[in-house]
Design a protein around this motif. Structure first.
Motif, PDB file in Angstrom:
ATOM      1  N   ALA A  77       0.821  -1.209   0.000  1.00  0.00           N
ATOM      2  CA  ALA A  77       0.000   0.000   0.000  1.00  0.00           C
ATOM      3  C   ALA A  77       0.857   1.263   0.000  1.00  0.00           C
ATOM      4  O   ALA A  77       0.590   2.204  -0.766  1.00  0.00           O
ATOM      5  N   GLY A  81       1.178   4.035  -2.917  1.00  0.00           N
ATOM      6  CA  GLY A  81       0.954   5.451  -2.632  1.00  0.00           C
ATOM      7  C   GLY A  81       2.101   6.320  -3.092  1.00  0.00           C
ATOM      8  O   GLY A  81       1.889   7.395  -3.659  1.00  0.00           O
ATOM      9  N   SER A  87      -3.535  10.050  -3.241  1.00  0.00           N
ATOM     10  CA  SER A  87      -4.931  10.388  -3.543  1.00  0.00           C
ATOM     11  C   SER A  87      -5.496   9.518  -4.670  1.00  0.00           C
ATOM     12  O   SER A  87      -6.646   9.686  -5.060  1.00  0.00           O
ATOM     13  N   SER A  88      -4.697   8.570  -5.171  1.00  0.00           N
ATOM     14  CA  SER A  88      -5.155   7.727  -6.284  1.00  0.00           C
ATOM     15  C   SER A  88      -6.103   6.636  -5.807  1.00  0.00           C
ATOM     16  O   SER A  88      -6.063   6.207  -4.655  1.00  0.00           O
ATOM     17  N   SER A  89      -6.954   6.195  -6.722  1.00  0.00           N
ATOM     18  CA  SER A  89      -7.863   5.104  -6.367  1.00  0.00           C
ATOM     19  C   SER A  89      -7.098   3.788  -6.221  1.00  0.00           C
ATOM     20  O   SER A  89      -7.523   2.913  -5.474  1.00  0.00           O
ATOM     21  N   ALA A  92      -6.064   3.758  -2.661  1.00  0.00           N
ATOM     22  CA  ALA A  92      -7.247   3.489  -1.827  1.00  0.00           C
ATOM     23  C   ALA A  92      -7.552   1.996  -1.816  1.00  0.00           C
ATOM     24  O   ALA A  92      -7.832   1.409  -0.763  1.00  0.00           O
ATOM     25  N   THR A  93      -7.468   1.372  -2.978  1.00  0.00           N
ATOM     26  CA  THR A  93      -7.711  -0.071  -3.076  1.00  0.00           C
ATOM     27  C   THR A  93      -6.693  -0.848  -2.251  1.00  0.00           C
ATOM     28  O   THR A  93      -7.043  -1.755  -1.486  1.00  0.00           O
ATOM     29  N   ALA A  95      -4.886   0.239   0.256  1.00  0.00           N
ATOM     30  CA  ALA A  95      -5.033   0.546   1.689  1.00  0.00           C
ATOM     31  C   ALA A  95      -6.200  -0.233   2.296  1.00  0.00           C
ATOM     32  O   ALA A  95      -6.087  -0.770   3.409  1.00  0.00           O
ATOM     33  N   ILE A  96      -7.312  -0.325   1.588  1.00  0.00           N
ATOM     34  CA  ILE A  96      -8.457  -1.092   2.087  1.00  0.00           C
ATOM     35  C   ILE A  96      -8.098  -2.579   2.143  1.00  0.00           C
ATOM     36  O   ILE A  96      -8.405  -3.268   3.117  1.00  0.00           O
ATOM     37  N   SER A  99      -5.989  -3.124   5.166  1.00  0.00           N
ATOM     38  CA  SER A  99      -6.796  -3.059   6.391  1.00  0.00           C
ATOM     39  C   SER A  99      -7.550  -4.362   6.630  1.00  0.00           C
ATOM     40  O   SER A  99      -7.599  -4.858   7.757  1.00  0.00           O
TER      41      SER A  99
END
Length: 173
Positions: A77, A81, A87-89, A92-93, A95-96, A99
C-alpha cells in the motif's frame, strides 16, 4: 468506403517488447516481497531468542512476530501510494486491502488459533480407545496478536519507504 479508408492507414506502432525482467522495476511488488522475506526471516531469530532453537519452518509458517501478512500488505500500500500518489484510487484499493488483511490476521485467524488450542487439549485428554484420540493436532499458531500486526505494519512501512527512496519515488516537486 470505410473499409478502404481503414485499409489505407498505416498499422499502429508496435508495442514495446515484452520482458519478464520488467518485474524487477515494479517497486510496489519488490517492496511487498522484500517486506515478506524480512518478516519471515525475523521470525526465525525470534524463535531462536525465545525458545533457544533454530526453526527453519518459520521461514514459511504463519503466525508469530512480526506479522508477515501485515508487513507485506503495508509495504504494498505504501509503495503504491508513493508511486501512484496517495490520492489515487489504486492507493485506496491497496489501503483497504491492507486493512482487511490486518484485521483478519488479529481477528478471525487469531481466534481460530485459540479455538485450535482448546480442541487439541480436549483431544489430548480423550481416552486412548476413543476414535478421535489419534487425531492429528490442529495448527494453533495461525493468527497474530495486535502487537505482532503493528510490528509487521511498521516493518512494511519502513521497507516501502526505503524501497521507494531507492527507486526515486515520491520526489516530485
Amino acid at each position: 468506403m470505410g473499409d478502404a479508408a481503414s485499409a489505407a492507414q498505416p498499422p499502429p506502432a508496435a508495442s514495446p517488447a515484452f520482458s519478464y525482467l520488467a518485474v524487477f522495476g515494479n517497486c510496489p511488488l519488490i517492496a511487498a516481497v522484500l517486506a515478506f522475506a524480512i518478516a519471515q526471516s525475523i521470525k526465525v531469530f525470534t524463535t531462536w531468542y525465545k525458545e533457544n532453537r533454530w526453526d527453519a519452518k518459520q521461514l514459511v509458517g504463519s503466525g508469530g512476530m512480526p506479522s508477515s501478512h501485515s508487513a507485506t500488505v503495508t509495504a504494498l500500500a505504501v509503495a503504491v501510494g508513493l508511486q501512484e500518489g496517495f490520492s489515487s484510487s489504486l492507493f485506496a484499493t491497496a489501503a483497504i486491502f491492507a486493512s482487511v488483511v490486518m484485521y483478519d490476521a488479529f481477528g478471525v485467524r487469531l481466534h481460530a488459533g485459540r479455538q485450535a488450542e482448546v480442541l487439541n487439549q480436549i483431544v489430548y485428554e480423550l481416552p486412548s480407545e476413543h476414535p478421535l484420540a489419534e487425531t492429528r493436532p490442529l495448527r494453533e499458531l495461525i493468527g497474530h496478536t495486535p502487537p505482532q500486526v503493528f510490528a509487521g505494519a511498521v516493518l512494511g512501512f519502513a521497507v516501502a519507504t526505503f524501497t521507494g527512496m531507492m527507486a526515486g519515488l515520491g520526489n516530485s516537486g
